[in-house]
Design an enzyme around this catalytic site. Sequence first.
Site, PDB file in Angstrom:
ATOM      1  N   GLY A  12       1.044  -1.407  -0.598  1.00  0.00           N
ATOM      2  CA  GLY A  12       0.235  -0.311   0.432  1.00  0.00           C
ATOM      3  C   GLY A  12       0.890   1.328  -0.539  1.00  0.00           C
ATOM      4  N   ASP A  13      -0.073   2.110  -0.154  1.00  0.00           N
ATOM      5  CA  ASP A  13       0.680   3.470  -0.384  1.00  0.00           C
ATOM      6  C   ASP A  13       1.995   4.074  -1.068  1.00  0.00           C
ATOM      7  OD1 ASP A  13      -0.749   4.123   1.982  1.00  0.00           O
ATOM      8  OD2 ASP A  13       1.007   3.809   3.583  1.00  0.00           O
ATOM      9  N   LYS A  16      -0.226   5.096  -5.259  1.00  0.00           N
ATOM     10  CA  LYS A  16      -1.540   5.010  -6.675  1.00  0.00           C
ATOM     11  C   LYS A  16      -2.704   6.150  -6.787  1.00  0.00           C
ATOM     12  CE  LYS A  16      -2.527   1.933  -3.659  1.00  0.00           C
ATOM     13  NZ  LYS A  16      -2.127   1.560  -2.514  1.00  0.00           N
ATOM     14  N   GLY A  17      -2.626   6.759  -6.334  1.00  0.00           N
ATOM     15  CA  GLY A  17      -3.483   8.302  -6.308  1.00  0.00           C
ATOM     16  C   GLY A  17      -3.158   9.024  -6.665  1.00  0.00           C
ATOM     17  N   ASN A  38     -10.200   3.243   4.311  1.00  0.00           N
ATOM     18  CA  ASN A  38      -9.108   2.306   4.923  1.00  0.00           C
ATOM     19  C   ASN A  38      -7.502   3.246   3.644  1.00  0.00           C
ATOM     20  OD1 ASN A  38     -10.148   0.898   2.873  1.00  0.00           O
ATOM     21  ND2 ASN A  38      -9.019  -1.188   3.935  1.00  0.00           N
ATOM     22  N   GLY A  40      -5.650   6.112   1.430  1.00  0.00           N
ATOM     23  CA  GLY A  40      -5.359   7.237   1.471  1.00  0.00           C
ATOM     24  C   GLY A  40      -4.472   7.512   0.653  1.00  0.00           C
ATOM     25  N   HIS A  41      -5.204   8.289  -0.662  1.00  0.00           N
ATOM     26  CA  HIS A  41      -4.827   8.221  -1.927  1.00  0.00           C
ATOM     27  C   HIS A  41      -4.404   9.929  -2.144  1.00  0.00           C
ATOM     28  CE1 HIS A  41      -6.679   4.874  -3.532  1.00  0.00           C
ATOM     29  NE2 HIS A  41      -5.673   4.590  -2.504  1.00  0.00           N
ATOM     30  N   THR A  42      -3.085  10.121  -1.726  1.00  0.00           N
ATOM     31  CA  THR A  42      -2.564  11.825  -1.830  1.00  0.00           C
ATOM     32  C   THR A  42      -2.102  11.980  -3.836  1.00  0.00           C
ATOM     33  OG1 THR A  42      -1.575  11.332   0.000  1.00  0.00           O
ATOM     34  CG2 THR A  42      -0.736  12.981  -1.128  1.00  0.00           C
ATOM     35  N   GLN A 222      -5.078  -0.655  -1.448  1.00  0.00           N
ATOM     36  CA  GLN A 222      -4.478  -1.498  -0.578  1.00  0.00           C
ATOM     37  C   GLN A 222      -3.486  -1.652  -2.017  1.00  0.00           C
ATOM     38  OE1 GLN A 222      -8.335  -1.474   0.007  1.00  0.00           O
ATOM     39  NE2 GLN A 222      -7.366   0.232   2.042  1.00  0.00           N
ATOM     40  N   THR A 297      -1.440   7.923   5.746  1.00  0.00           N
ATOM     41  CA  THR A 297      -2.289   9.060   5.015  1.00  0.00           C
ATOM     42  C   THR A 297      -4.336   8.377   5.789  1.00  0.00           C
ATOM     43  OG1 THR A 297      -1.255   8.794   2.665  1.00  0.00           O
ATOM     44  CG2 THR A 297      -2.939  10.089   2.764  1.00  0.00           C
ATOM     45  N   GLY A 300      -1.813   8.518  10.111  1.00  0.00           N
ATOM     46  CA  GLY A 300      -1.327   9.129  10.793  1.00  0.00           C
ATOM     47  C   GLY A 300       0.427   8.388  10.772  1.00  0.00           C
ATOM     48  N   PRO A 302       3.213   6.716  11.721  1.00  0.00           N
ATOM     49  CA  PRO A 302       4.331   6.367  10.769  1.00  0.00           C
ATOM     50  C   PRO A 302       4.760   4.818  10.172  1.00  0.00           C
ATOM     51  CG  PRO A 302       4.974   6.036  13.459  1.00  0.00           C
ATOM     52  CD  PRO A 302       3.441   6.385  12.994  1.00  0.00           C
ATOM     53  N   LEU A 330      11.289   7.625  -6.457  1.00  0.00           N
ATOM     54  CA  LEU A 330      12.931   7.722  -6.757  1.00  0.00           C
ATOM     55  C   LEU A 330      13.576   8.502  -5.791  1.00  0.00           C
ATOM     56  CD1 LEU A 330      14.993   5.097  -8.603  1.00  0.00           C
ATOM     57  CD2 LEU A 330      14.837   7.421 -10.008  1.00  0.00           C
TER      58      LEU A 330
HETATM   59  P1  GDP Z   1      -1.065   5.477  -2.403  1.00  0.00           P
HETATM   60  O1  GDP Z   1      -1.783   4.970  -0.805  1.00  0.00           O
HETATM   61  O2  GDP Z   1      -0.740   4.798  -3.223  1.00  0.00           O
HETATM   62  O3  GDP Z   1      -1.664   6.552  -2.902  1.00  0.00           O
HETATM   63  O4  GDP Z   1       0.091   6.209  -1.460  1.00  0.00           O
HETATM   64  P2  GDP Z   1       0.036   7.875  -0.722  1.00  0.00           P
HETATM   65  O5  GDP Z   1      -1.015   9.076  -1.346  1.00  0.00           O
HETATM   66  O6  GDP Z   1      -0.499   7.155   0.713  1.00  0.00           O
HETATM   67  O7  GDP Z   1       1.462   7.415  -0.870  1.00  0.00           O
HETATM   68  C1  GDP Z   1       1.898   8.013  -1.149  1.00  0.00           C
HETATM   69  C2  GDP Z   1       2.711   9.391  -0.781  1.00  0.00           C
HETATM   70  O8  GDP Z   1       3.578  10.076  -1.900  1.00  0.00           O
HETATM   71  C3  GDP Z   1       2.213  10.371  -0.890  1.00  0.00           C
HETATM   72  O9  GDP Z   1       2.819  11.260   0.453  1.00  0.00           O
HETATM   73  C4  GDP Z   1       2.540  11.167  -2.102  1.00  0.00           C
HETATM   74  O10 GDP Z   1       2.557  12.431  -2.435  1.00  0.00           O
HETATM   75  C5  GDP Z   1       3.476  10.838  -2.562  1.00  0.00           C
HETATM   76  N1  GDP Z   1       4.796  11.133  -3.415  1.00  0.00           N
HETATM   77  C6  GDP Z   1       4.130  10.108  -4.745  1.00  0.00           C
HETATM   78  N2  GDP Z   1       4.412   9.531  -5.274  1.00  0.00           N
HETATM   79  C7  GDP Z   1       6.035  10.793  -5.445  1.00  0.00           C
HETATM   80  C8  GDP Z   1       7.356  11.087  -5.085  1.00  0.00           C
HETATM   81  O11 GDP Z   1       7.752  10.468  -6.705  1.00  0.00           O
HETATM   82  N3  GDP Z   1       8.088  11.364  -5.387  1.00  0.00           N
HETATM   83  C9  GDP Z   1       7.689  11.617  -3.337  1.00  0.00           C
HETATM   84  N4  GDP Z   1       8.877  12.616  -2.796  1.00  0.00           N
HETATM   85  N5  GDP Z   1       7.049  11.887  -3.046  1.00  0.00           N
HETATM   86  C10 GDP Z   1       6.275  11.120  -3.103  1.00  0.00           C
HETATM   87  P1  IMO Z   2      -4.207   2.284   0.355  1.00  0.00           P
HETATM   88  O1  IMO Z   2      -4.665   2.169  -0.983  1.00  0.00           O
HETATM   89  C1  IMO Z   2      -1.365   1.023   3.388  1.00  0.00           C
HETATM   90  C2  IMO Z   2      -3.148  -2.019   6.149  1.00  0.00           C
HETATM   91  C3  IMO Z   2      -3.415  -1.294   7.728  1.00  0.00           C
HETATM   92  C4  IMO Z   2      -3.303  -2.869   8.345  1.00  0.00           C
HETATM   93  C5  IMO Z   2      -4.250  -4.117   6.855  1.00  0.00           C
HETATM   94  C6  IMO Z   2      -5.475  -4.727   7.542  1.00  0.00           C
HETATM   95  O2  IMO Z   2      -3.639   4.303   0.552  1.00  0.00           O
HETATM   96  O3  IMO Z   2      -2.446   1.675  -0.121  1.00  0.00           O
HETATM   97  P2  IMO Z   2      -7.979  -2.754   7.722  1.00  0.00           P
HETATM   98  O4  IMO Z   2      -7.719  -1.158   7.653  1.00  0.00           O
HETATM   99  O5  IMO Z   2      -7.946  -2.818   6.060  1.00  0.00           O
HETATM  100  O6  IMO Z   2      -8.684  -3.775   8.288  1.00  0.00           O
HETATM  101  O7  IMO Z   2      -5.763  -3.333   7.823  1.00  0.00           O
HETATM  102  O8  IMO Z   2      -4.287  -3.009   6.036  1.00  0.00           O
HETATM  103  N1  IMO Z   2      -4.090  -1.371   4.845  1.00  0.00           N
HETATM  104  C7  IMO Z   2      -2.757  -0.821   4.431  1.00  0.00           C
HETATM  105  N2  IMO Z   2      -1.029   0.040   4.372  1.00  0.00           N
HETATM  106  N3  IMO Z   2      -2.323   1.470   2.475  1.00  0.00           N
HETATM  107  C8  IMO Z   2      -3.501   1.359   2.314  1.00  0.00           C
HETATM  108  O9  IMO Z   2      -4.297   1.862   1.267  1.00  0.00           O
HETATM  109  C9  IMO Z   2      -4.304   0.136   3.586  1.00  0.00           C
HETATM  110  N4  IMO Z   2      -5.363  -0.136   3.700  1.00  0.00           N
HETATM  111  C10 IMO Z   2      -4.587  -1.026   4.362  1.00  0.00           C
HETATM  112  O10 IMO Z   2      -2.769  -1.103   8.154  1.00  0.00           O
HETATM  113  O11 IMO Z   2      -1.731  -3.480   8.045  1.00  0.00           O
HETATM  114 MG    MG Z   3      -2.400   5.145   1.153  1.00  0.00          MG
END
Ligand code: GDP
Ligand code: IMO
Ligand code: MG
Length: 430
Positions: A12-13, A16-17, A38, A40-42, A222, A297, A300, A302, A330
């Site tokens: 995750g994270d 994708k957003g 669950n 969080g797409h930034t 996810q 996202t 909060g 870590p 990167l």
């Molecule tokens: P998602 O859940 O897959 O959409 O990803 P999140 O938004 O939860 O986490 C990705 C984080 O990395 C966000 O804070 C984005 O703003 C940041 N991000 C995405 N692409 C880049 C990148 O190429 N460089 C840096 N430094 N940050 C990025």
């Molecule tokens: P995005 O779309 C990162 C993790 C939780 C936990 C497990 C189960 O932003 O990538 P849940 O609430 O789904 O039952 O939790 O999955 N988890 C994520 N980790 N990014 C996410 O979504 C997540 N959605 C769930 O931290 O370990």
């Molecule tokens: Mg996320």
Amino acid sequence: MSVVAVIGGQWGDEGKGRVVDLLAQQSHMVIRYSGGNNAGHTVINDRGTFKLHLVPAGIFNSETVNIIGTGVVVDPAALLEEMETLAAAGVTFDNLFISDRAHVIMPYHLEQDRIQESQRGDGRIGTTGRGVGPAYSDKMERIGIRMGDLLHEETLLPRVRRALDVKNKLLELYGGQPQSLEPTYAKLREYGQALKARIATTHPLVQQAIGRGDRILLEGAQASLLDVDWGTYPYVTSSAPGAAGACQGAGIGPRQVSSVLGVFKAYSTRVGGGPFPTELLDETGTELRERGHEYGTTTGRPRRCGWFDAVAARYVVELNGIDHLAITKLDVLDTLPTLQICTGYQLGDQTINYMPSSDVELSQVKPIYEELPGWQTSTDDARSFDELPPNAQRYLLRLEELTGAPATLISVGPARDASIERVPTYSFFA
Ligand code: GDP
Ligand code: IMO
Ligand code: MG
């Protein structure tokens, strides 16, 4: 056919957003197909910085139809709050539709999530506490309430009564608070009223778009290593976030998907419990967290940080038939003198090159690393592969070799334009 599935390749994270926001510029439709708030797409674009949880990342283009698909579980209160925040930034919702088949996250699901986590003790999953697991469980149990039910007040009441009969017994067993019928029902009617223009039978919209040859993005939430079947069970989410889940959740056939784009960070992160072979508990881990702003996202928390795991990545490429990699963040590696890529695992006296299914075994494996030199140069301004430092190019080429998929899209910053497109992104749709 012009359907691209954008899926998370790690835990995750991955960004994708931001990838969906970029590709949505050229898309007629974006469908969120699984998960709930669950996620969080930034998204950082010319409209500002946004943290999306349920609303698809194509919402910033009024021409793009955005669908919260059947495979999603929707907390109506959270959705309305998210829409309010977006509306304050000038976003409009005439182009947003919510599948009438999507299930509702009910207040008792939040309570259940909280209690179950506290009872897991040391084995807690570290869920996001959004009620997602309990909502999917009730869908399978066939006592779920669906978004379409909110629009039918006469049938809604008996459905909620039946669900509460079961859930209250369980909540009492767990030591939780039973919930009363009247206020629960009243709240759901209120949500139905507020969202009635947005709840729709989405299947015809999707199939008509496919029939016209429209460009459609399937937005993952996810990621594959959190998949309930293929992820690091039981430390997973309760849905199928991969390409197969994309078809199921969006309501399209596998042969209607033109390509699968797997989003991976240039390193690894994980939030919550569960095995993480390449986790770094030293100062390099801290450096990645600070440089990458690796804090959840949604919650909060870590994020745990580590090296790129090519064993896991190749597994995910295979599971999903990934055609292209999008490698994000990167730039976060810019300062490191050397980089490690995990190319195998040591399990006892055995060397293995696959992810064991047992969480116990996976937590015991020792990563086998290949070391590559860092580039110690800023990549922030690179907008083509050739503008990247040679060692960054080498790193990416090695990831391609190890995973078996081309790194077609690379990002070097969080904003939309900090992207390197090695092929025109429209070719993903072809
Ligand atoms: P998602 O859940 O897959 O959409 O990803 P999140 O938004 O939860 O986490 C990705 C984080 O990395 C966000 O804070 C984005 O703003 C940041 N991000 C995405 N692409 C880049 C990148 O190429 N460089 C840096 N430094 N940050 C990025
Ligand atoms: P995005 O779309 C990162 C993790 C939780 C936990 C497990 C189960 O932003 O990538 P849940 O609430 O789904 O039952 O939790 O999955 N988890 C994520 N980790 N990014 C996410 O979504 C997540 N959605 C769930 O931290 O370990
Ligand atoms: Mg996320």
